[in-house]
Design a protein around this motif. Structure first.
Motif, mmCIF file in Angstrom:
data_model
loop_
_atom_site.group_PDB
_atom_site.id
_atom_site.type_symbol
_atom_site.label_atom_id
_atom_site.label_comp_id
_atom_site.label_asym_id
_atom_site.label_seq_id
_atom_site.Cartn_x
_atom_site.Cartn_y
_atom_site.Cartn_z
ATOM 1 N N GLU A 31 0.791 -1.227 -0.047
ATOM 2 C CA GLU A 31 0.076 0.156 0.135
ATOM 3 C C GLU A 31 0.778 1.295 0.021
ATOM 4 O O GLU A 31 1.925 1.564 0.967
ATOM 5 C CB GLU A 31 -0.946 0.219 1.274
ATOM 6 C CG GLU A 31 -1.633 1.344 1.361
ATOM 7 C CD GLU A 31 -2.879 1.449 2.372
ATOM 8 O OE1 GLU A 31 -3.953 1.027 2.078
ATOM 9 O OE2 GLU A 31 -2.595 1.872 3.458
ATOM 10 N N ARG A 49 1.404 9.781 -9.599
ATOM 11 C CA ARG A 49 1.243 9.137 -11.053
ATOM 12 C C ARG A 49 2.490 8.226 -11.028
ATOM 13 O O ARG A 49 2.788 7.070 -11.375
ATOM 14 C CB ARG A 49 0.729 9.745 -12.079
ATOM 15 C CG ARG A 49 -0.637 10.140 -11.798
ATOM 16 C CD ARG A 49 -1.342 10.410 -13.111
ATOM 17 N NE ARG A 49 -1.413 9.442 -14.029
ATOM 18 C CZ ARG A 49 -1.917 9.534 -15.403
ATOM 19 N NH1 ARG A 49 -1.889 10.719 -15.763
ATOM 20 N NH2 ARG A 49 -1.824 8.507 -15.988
ATOM 21 N N VAL A 66 3.344 5.486 -8.530
ATOM 22 C CA VAL A 66 2.292 4.465 -8.855
ATOM 23 C C VAL A 66 2.998 3.398 -9.953
ATOM 24 O O VAL A 66 3.060 2.260 -9.816
ATOM 25 C CB VAL A 66 0.910 4.820 -9.240
ATOM 26 C CG1 VAL A 66 0.163 3.497 -9.640
ATOM 27 C CG2 VAL A 66 0.449 5.087 -7.738
ATOM 28 N N ARG A 85 4.440 -0.321 -9.566
ATOM 29 C CA ARG A 85 3.785 -1.335 -10.235
ATOM 30 C C ARG A 85 4.778 -2.072 -10.893
ATOM 31 O O ARG A 85 5.001 -3.283 -10.841
ATOM 32 C CB ARG A 85 2.780 -0.641 -11.208
ATOM 33 C CG ARG A 85 2.024 -1.731 -11.948
ATOM 34 C CD ARG A 85 1.175 -2.509 -11.152
ATOM 35 N NE ARG A 85 1.698 -3.628 -10.905
ATOM 36 C CZ ARG A 85 1.122 -4.404 -9.858
ATOM 37 N NH1 ARG A 85 0.026 -4.079 -9.114
ATOM 38 N NH2 ARG A 85 1.713 -5.634 -9.378
ATOM 39 N N LEU A 125 -1.435 -3.612 -5.942
ATOM 40 C CA LEU A 125 -1.107 -2.432 -5.288
ATOM 41 C C LEU A 125 -2.302 -1.605 -4.836
ATOM 42 O O LEU A 125 -3.097 -1.544 -5.590
ATOM 43 C CB LEU A 125 -0.442 -1.686 -6.434
ATOM 44 C CG LEU A 125 0.103 -0.124 -6.117
ATOM 45 C CD1 LEU A 125 0.883 -0.316 -4.771
ATOM 46 C CD2 LEU A 125 0.779 0.428 -7.187
ATOM 47 N N ILE A 126 -2.272 -1.190 -3.522
ATOM 48 C CA ILE A 126 -3.240 -0.312 -2.922
ATOM 49 C C ILE A 126 -2.689 1.090 -2.907
ATOM 50 O O ILE A 126 -1.466 1.149 -2.520
ATOM 51 C CB ILE A 126 -3.628 -0.909 -1.696
ATOM 52 C CG1 ILE A 126 -4.400 -2.384 -1.865
ATOM 53 C CG2 ILE A 126 -4.813 -0.066 -1.033
ATOM 54 C CD1 ILE A 126 -4.747 -3.024 -0.441
ATOM 55 N N VAL A 127 -3.605 1.850 -3.288
ATOM 56 C CA VAL A 127 -3.225 3.375 -2.898
ATOM 57 C C VAL A 127 -4.051 3.868 -1.757
ATOM 58 O O VAL A 127 -5.301 3.909 -1.960
ATOM 59 C CB VAL A 127 -3.298 4.128 -4.098
ATOM 60 C CG1 VAL A 127 -2.958 5.714 -3.926
ATOM 61 C CG2 VAL A 127 -2.177 3.779 -5.232
ATOM 62 N N LEU A 148 -4.817 6.510 -12.011
ATOM 63 C CA LEU A 148 -3.941 5.748 -10.909
ATOM 64 C C LEU A 148 -4.501 4.377 -11.284
ATOM 65 O O LEU A 148 -3.410 3.456 -11.322
ATOM 66 C CB LEU A 148 -4.412 6.026 -9.550
ATOM 67 C CG LEU A 148 -4.022 7.275 -9.118
ATOM 68 C CD1 LEU A 148 -4.362 7.400 -7.729
ATOM 69 C CD2 LEU A 148 -2.646 7.949 -9.118
ATOM 70 N N ALA A 155 -2.755 0.839 -10.310
ATOM 71 C CA ALA A 155 -3.542 0.723 -8.703
ATOM 72 C C ALA A 155 -4.541 -0.142 -8.716
ATOM 73 O O ALA A 155 -5.465 -0.138 -9.768
ATOM 74 C CB ALA A 155 -3.844 2.005 -8.141
ATOM 75 N N ASP A 156 -4.738 -1.227 -7.990
ATOM 76 C CA ASP A 156 -5.658 -2.115 -7.822
ATOM 77 C C ASP A 156 -7.064 -1.897 -6.905
ATOM 78 O O ASP A 156 -8.090 -2.519 -7.127
ATOM 79 C CB ASP A 156 -5.226 -3.587 -7.693
ATOM 80 C CG ASP A 156 -3.990 -3.942 -8.489
ATOM 81 O OD1 ASP A 156 -4.482 -4.083 -9.633
ATOM 82 O OD2 ASP A 156 -2.983 -3.990 -7.889
ATOM 83 N N ILE A 214 -8.366 1.555 -4.163
ATOM 84 C CA ILE A 214 -8.221 2.763 -3.333
ATOM 85 C C ILE A 214 -8.864 2.400 -1.951
ATOM 86 O O ILE A 214 -9.798 2.291 -1.656
ATOM 87 C CB ILE A 214 -8.770 3.899 -4.046
ATOM 88 C CG1 ILE A 214 -8.357 3.802 -5.591
ATOM 89 C CG2 ILE A 214 -8.593 4.953 -3.451
ATOM 90 C CD1 ILE A 214 -7.000 4.266 -5.544
#
Ligand SMILES: Cc1cc2nc3c(=O)[nH]c(=O)nc-3n(C[C@H](O)[C@H](O)[C@H](O)COP(=O)(O)O)c2cc1C
Length: 366
Positions: free
Chosen positions: A177, A213, A216, A220, A229-231, A255, A260-261, A263
């Motif tokens: 994360e 960005r 990320v 990634r 990947l969590i943001v 994102l 990003a997978d 949020i």
């Protein structure tokens, strides 16, 4: 089917249920920003019982990104090796281990929030340093004015996040994360309130979102494809010149395209004073708005204290994952009390008998 105890698949990682522990700093790191085995191992082992996901506390990607000297760090192989043990104890309980990567930005170089001299700028005599930020603007009274980052320092921060992500995966973490909320470095570049830059990393929406960005994308690229990947984003700032929920809705699809997978929807923390609402499940509407308007999976967090609330948020489509923080700090057996098969075998009989007798009654002796 109970929506709470339904698995969630993110890339190639399956969470056995929809309950997660959000990252929560414990400020107990040993010298070298290393885990303290006698603290971190039992702490995370206990809080993995019955959980789908356990996100380990904010872990700095660089020394200058430590919020306090008591935070965990991950900028060298010794730290990665030591963190392996935390990932192992979480995995051994059947939860998926995740690590939150953080750079505290202009909120770095503080003392921890309790004890003598708590929550103050760290004096240089105690190892303090000048924090870094988008612009020379302090977070609040009593905070150091950060040095405006040069483009080279910004690029270096991106590289530091990517290197830490590589090490996190090597250490056995299966979710990473990025902490892009609560006024930390990645968040502080987003709103005009904190970012007065006139170069490529400031100005319009594209400029202010560039650092996040790029980070990320770099993280990634550093992670194996199968790991999600969590943001974590502060979805709004509650202040004039701050980031808004509409800004988040605009950024999240970008994102997601960057890698990003999911949020993790928190809010605030960019400046003080801050007119912050509160109440049961108070941030969940941010998770719902982002999920519905972007189609990107979300986690809800904030004063979610019962499994019933968590179940309702999942059932009504607010979010894909529920994070429960302070409640699970003080009551880590909560999920297992309601799903005995998730408890380690030695606890199951006690759980079954206490449930039969009613909470608060001791089980019969063997
Ligand atoms: C002691 C403490 C430490 C925290 N540390 C972090 C952290 O390291 N990273 C982070 O993103 N949020 C951190 N938070 C915020 C929590 O992750 C969570 O978003 C917040 O506590 C709201 O959830 P809750 O009402 O379920 O506790 C912390 C909160 C507390 C109370």
């Amino acid at each position: 089917m109970d929506p709470l105890f339904t698995p969630l698949r993110l890339r190639n990682v399956e969470l056995r249920n929809r309950l997660g522990l959000p990252a929560m700093s414990t400020y107990q790191a040993a010298p070298g920003s290393l885990p303290a085995p006698r603290w971190h191992l039992p702490h995370y082992q206990t809080r993995s019982v019955g959980m789908g996901l356990v996100l380990v506390e904010a872990t700095a990607v660089a020394p200058e990104g430590l919020a306090t000297p008591d935070d965990l760090g991950l900028w060298n192989d010794t730290q990665a090796q030591a963190l392996t043990q935390i990932a192992e104890v979480i995995t051994a309980q059947g939860a998926v281990p995740g690590l939150q990567l953080s750079h505290a930005g202009r909120k770095a170089a503080r003392t921890r929030p309790w004890g003598d001299g708590a929550d103050a700028a760290l004096a240089e005599t105690d190892g303090g340093w000048t924090p870094l930020g988008p612009s020379p603007l302090a977070f609040a009274d009593g905070y150091s004015t950060p040095a405006e980052m040069t483009p080279a320092q910004i690029k270096r921060a991106v590289t530091q996040f990517a290197a830490a992500a590589t090490r996190a995966a090597c250490a056995g973490f299966r979710v990473v994360e990025l902490h892009a909320g609560h006024g930390r470095l990645l968040h502080s570049f987003l709103p005009p309130l904190a970012n007065h830059r006139t170069d490529a990393y400031g100005g319009d929406f594209a400029g202010r979102t560039l650092l996040l960005r790029q980070t990320v994308r770099a993280v990634r690229a550093a992670l194996p494809d199968e790991l999600p990947l969590i943001v974590r984003m502060s979805c709004c700032d509650f202040l004039p010149g701050g980031w808004t929920l509409d800004d988040t809705v605009r950024l999240v699809p970008l994102l997601a395209a960057d890698g990003a997978d999911l949020i993790d929807c928190t809010s605030g923390g960019i400046a003080r004073p801050e007119p912050r609402p509160t109440g049961p499940c108070w941030q969940a509407p941010y998770a719902a708005t982002i999920r519905h308007r972007t189609g990107v999976p979300t986690a809800a967090v904030g004063k979610i204290t019962t499994l019933g609330q968590a179940r309702d948020l999942l059932a009504d489509g607010t979010c894909d994952l529920v994070l429960m923080g302070r409640q699970l700090l003080v009551d880590p057996m909560l999920p297992a009390r309601h799903a005995h098969d998730l408890a380690p075998a030695p606890y199951r009989r006690a759980l079954a008998t206490t449930a039969a007798a009613g909470d608060g009654h001791l089980p019969p002796e063997l």
